[in-house]
Motif scaffolding. Structure first.
Motif, PDB file in Angstrom:
ATOM      1  N   GLY A 136      26.913  26.640  44.527  1.00 59.38           N
ATOM      2  CA  GLY A 136      28.310  26.294  44.285  1.00 59.38           C
ATOM      3  C   GLY A 136      28.932  25.499  45.430  1.00 59.38           C
ATOM      4  N   LEU A 137      28.132  25.128  46.437  1.00 56.79           N
ATOM      5  CA  LEU A 137      28.684  24.390  47.588  1.00 56.79           C
ATOM      6  C   LEU A 137      29.264  23.036  47.163  1.00 56.79           C
ATOM      7  CD1 LEU A 137      29.170  24.006  50.638  1.00 56.79           C
ATOM      8  CD2 LEU A 137      26.877  23.025  50.792  1.00 56.79           C
ATOM      9  N   VAL A 138      28.478  22.304  46.381  1.00 61.47           N
ATOM     10  CA  VAL A 138      28.962  20.985  45.954  1.00 61.47           C
ATOM     11  C   VAL A 138      30.253  21.137  45.140  1.00 61.47           C
ATOM     12  CG1 VAL A 138      28.448  18.943  44.564  1.00 61.47           C
ATOM     13  CG2 VAL A 138      26.669  19.955  46.000  1.00 61.47           C
ATOM     14  N   ALA A 139      30.236  22.113  44.261  1.00 65.97           N
ATOM     15  CA  ALA A 139      31.439  22.357  43.456  1.00 65.97           C
ATOM     16  C   ALA A 139      32.624  22.728  44.346  1.00 65.97           C
ATOM     17  CB  ALA A 139      31.161  23.468  42.446  1.00 65.97           C
ATOM     18  N   THR A 140      32.348  23.506  45.380  1.00 64.83           N
ATOM     19  CA  THR A 140      33.424  23.905  46.292  1.00 64.83           C
ATOM     20  C   THR A 140      33.984  22.686  47.028  1.00 64.83           C
ATOM     21  OG1 THR A 140      32.297  26.018  46.612  1.00 64.83           O
ATOM     22  CG2 THR A 140      34.046  25.485  48.159  1.00 64.83           C
ATOM     23  N   ILE A 141      33.090  21.818  47.503  1.00 68.54           N
ATOM     24  CA  ILE A 141      33.549  20.607  48.202  1.00 68.54           C
ATOM     25  C   ILE A 141      34.375  19.733  47.260  1.00 68.54           C
ATOM     26  CG2 ILE A 141      32.796  18.445  49.291  1.00 68.54           C
ATOM     27  CD1 ILE A 141      30.411  19.967  50.431  1.00 68.54           C
ATOM     28  N   LEU A 142      33.854  19.536  46.060  1.00 57.67           N
ATOM     29  CA  LEU A 142      34.580  18.710  45.091  1.00 57.67           C
ATOM     30  C   LEU A 142      35.951  19.296  44.762  1.00 57.67           C
ATOM     31  CD1 LEU A 142      31.721  17.713  42.618  1.00 57.67           C
ATOM     32  CD2 LEU A 142      32.853  16.287  44.344  1.00 57.67           C
ATOM     33  N   ARG A 143      36.025  20.608  44.762  1.00 55.25           N
ATOM     34  CA  ARG A 143      37.296  21.260  44.466  1.00 55.25           C
ATOM     35  C   ARG A 143      38.260  21.149  45.649  1.00 55.25           C
ATOM     36  NH1 ARG A 143      37.695  27.649  44.795  1.00 55.25           N
ATOM     37  NH2 ARG A 143      37.512  27.027  46.986  1.00 55.25           N
ATOM     38  N   ASP A 144      37.736  21.332  46.835  1.00 54.44           N
ATOM     39  CA  ASP A 144      38.641  21.485  47.980  1.00 54.44           C
ATOM     40  C   ASP A 144      39.088  20.185  48.632  1.00 54.44           C
ATOM     41  OD1 ASP A 144      38.925  24.133  47.614  1.00 54.44           O
ATOM     42  OD2 ASP A 144      37.364  24.733  49.014  1.00 54.44           O
ATOM     43  N   ILE A 145      38.463  19.075  48.261  1.00 49.77           N
ATOM     44  CA  ILE A 145      39.000  17.801  48.754  1.00 49.77           C
ATOM     45  C   ILE A 145      40.390  17.571  48.133  1.00 49.77           C
ATOM     46  CG2 ILE A 145      38.720  15.293  48.780  1.00 49.77           C
ATOM     47  CD1 ILE A 145      35.711  15.752  49.107  1.00 49.77           C
ATOM     48  N   PRO A 146      40.479  17.506  46.815  1.00 52.01           N
ATOM     49  CA  PRO A 146      41.836  17.373  46.258  1.00 52.01           C
ATOM     50  C   PRO A 146      42.680  18.612  46.519  1.00 52.01           C
ATOM     51  CG  PRO A 146      40.231  17.739  44.504  1.00 52.01           C
ATOM     52  CD  PRO A 146      39.446  17.506  45.762  1.00 52.01           C
TER      53      PRO A 146
END
Ligand SMILES: NC(=[NH2+])NCCC[C@H](N)C(=O)O
Length: 396
Positions: free
Chosen positions: A191-201
C-alpha cells in the motif's frame, strides 16, 4: 518551520549600525535557532496525539464502512456504524488499533511539519500558496514511508474480526512482525504507492487550505483557528478520498496467491466494475466527520505549543541567532502614530508591519509575520524591548 521572532530595539542599540536618536525603533527578525526545530517536533507530537484521541473512533467507523459488504451492508451510516460497534464491542472496539497511530504519530508529524516547514522556508517564494502546495506535497511523500506500514497495521487490527489470519495480534508491532515474517519486506510496505498517491494531494490540500484560511483574518481568535484547522482537514480528504479507498482495500488484501488485486490500478478497476463510482466514496461521510474535530484539535494544539514556547523564549532564540537582520526601519514612524494605532505593543507592531511593505535583507527568507501558519497571532517581542517601547510610547 520557524515562526518569525520579531525584535525591536532603539537605534542606539549597540547591535545596529545607524545611530539616530532615541525613541525610534527598528524591527529585527531572528532567524531560527536549533530550538524552534525541536519545538516543532514536540508541537507536532502533541498536536498529533490530540488529533488521534479525538479522531480515532471515526477512523474505526471509516474502515468498517469502507470494507462493508455493498450487497448486504451492515451499517446504515456513520453514526449507525458507531452505535453498532459501540454496542457490540464497547469503547474498546471503537478505540481498537489506536496504539499504532499513537505510536507512529510523533514520527509522522515530525516528518510532516519538519519537511513542510523547511521546504517552505528555503524556497524562493516562501509566502506564495504555490510554495505551500509543493512543500505540503513533498511532506506527504516523505511521511508515507512511515505512515504506510503504520496504517497497514492499523487497518489489519481494525478489521481483525473480518480478516482471519489465524492469529490474534497483540498490537501493531506484533502485527507488523507477523507480516514481515510471512510476507517479507514487500508485505510490510503493502500500500506504499497508494499511500504516496493519496498523500501528495492530501497534504498539499491540507496546508494550502489552512494557510489560505488563516490569511483571511488578521487576528484570528480560538474559534477561527479551530474552524480553519477543521476545514483544512476536510479539504485535504476531499482532495484525496478515492485514493484512500483504494489504499485501504490494498492493505486489507492478502498477499501472494490469496491476493485479490495485483496492484493499485487493478484494485481501483475491480472496485469500480463491482460497484460503480460509489465505490470511491464509501465512508467519505465518516472520514469528513472525523477530519473536522481531529484537525481542529491538531492545528490548535500545535499552534498552542508553539505560541507557548515562543512567548517564553523570544530572547533566547534571538541570542542564539547568528544573523542580525534589519527587517524594518521605523525611523519614519512618529511616536504619536504609535500612541493612536493600538492599545498594546503587540498591536502597535502588528499595525506597523501590516501597513508597511516588509523589506528584508538577504540571509533570511521573508517570512509571513502577520498570517502565521499557526494561530500564532503572537508577535513575539522580548520583554525588555516591550517595556521600553511601552514606556516610551505610553502604551500597555
Ligand atoms: N489525506 C491526508 N493524509 N490528509 C492529511 C490529513 C492528515 C490528518 N492527520 C488526518 O488524518 O486527517
Amino acid at each position: 518551520m520557524h515562526p518569525l521572532v520579531l525584535m525591536f530595539r532603539r537605534n542606539n542599540d549597540p547591535y545596529t549600525t545607524s545611530s539616530s536618536g532615541p525613541g525610534k525603533y527598528q524591527l529585527e527578525a531572528a532567524s531560527g535557532s536549533f530550538f524552534p526545530d525541536m519545538i516543532d517536533f514536540v508541537a507536532g507530537l502533541f498536536g498529533g496525539a490530540a488529533g488521534v484521541v479525538v479522531g480515532h473512533p471515526f477512523d474505526t467507523v471509516k474502515v468498517h464502512m469502507q470494507t462493508d459488504d455493498p450487497k448486504n451492508p451492515k451499517y446504515r451510516g456513520t453514526f449507525h456504524c458507531l452505535r453498532v460497534i459501540l454496542r457490540r464491542d464497547g469503547i474498546r472496539g471503537i478505540y481498537r488499533g489506536i496504539s499504532s497511530p499513537m505510536a507512529g504519530i510523533g514520527l509522522v508529524n515530525a516528518i510532516v511539519f519538519g519537511v513542510y516547514g523547511n521546504v517552505q522556508k528555503y524556497s524562493n517564494d516562501p509566502n506564495s500558496l504555490m510554495t505551500h502546495f509543493y512543500a505540503g506535497s513533498i511532506a506527504g511523500i516523505c511521511q508515507s514511508f512511515v505512515c504506510s506500514p503504520m496504517e497497514l497495521a492499523k487497518t489489519r487490527l481494525q478489521l481483525s474480526k473480518q480478516i482471519d489470519s489465524g492469529i490474534k495480534f497483540s498490537g501493531p508491532v506484533h502485527c507488523l512482525r507477523h507480516i514481515f515474517k510471512t510476507e517479507g519486506i514487500r508485505g510490510t510496505f503493502k500500500g506504499l504507492v497508494a499511500t504516496i498517491l493519496r498523500d501528495i494531494p492530501g497534504f498539499a490540500g491540507y496546508f494550502v487550505s489552512y494557510e489560505y484560511m488563516m490569511r483571511l483574518q488578521t487576528n484570528p481568535g480560538v474559534p477561527y483557528v479551530l474552524l480553519a484547522g477543521g476545514f483544512a482537514g476536510i479539504a485535504s480528504w476531499i482532495a484525496c478520498y478515492p485514493l484512500d479507498v483504494v489504499k485501504t482495500h490494498m492493505q486489507a488484501d492478502a498477499l501472494g496467491k490469496e491476493a485479490k488485486y495485483t496492484g493499485f490500478i487493478d484494485c481501483a478497476v475491480k472496485g469500480y466494475k463491482n460497484e460503480g463510482i460509489q465505490y470511491f466514496f464509501r465512508g467519505l461521510n465518516s472520514t469528513l466527520i472525523r477530519a473536522f474535530p481531529m484537525n481542529a484539535a491538531c492545528f490548535f494544539v500545535v499552534g498552542w505549543v508553539l505560541d507557548f514556547w515562543h512567548a517564553n523564549s523570544g530572547m533566547k532564540s534571538m541570542k542564539h541567532s547568528e544573523k542580525s537582520l534589519t527587517l524594518m526601519n521605523l525611523d519614519n514612524k512618529a511616536q504619536a502614530d504609535l500612541d493612536i494605532v493600538a492599545p498594546t505593543v503587540e498591536e502597535a507592531v502588528r499595525k506597523l508591519i501590516t501597513e508597511n511593505s516588509f523589506p528584508y535583507q538577504s540571509g533570511s527568507p521573508p517570512q509571513d509575520v502577520v498570517h502565521n501558519r499557526f494561530p500564532s497571532n503572537t508577535i513575539n517581542i522580548p520583554k525588555e524591548s516591550k517595556n521600553c517601547m511601552a514606556n516610551d510610547c505610553n502604551i500597555k
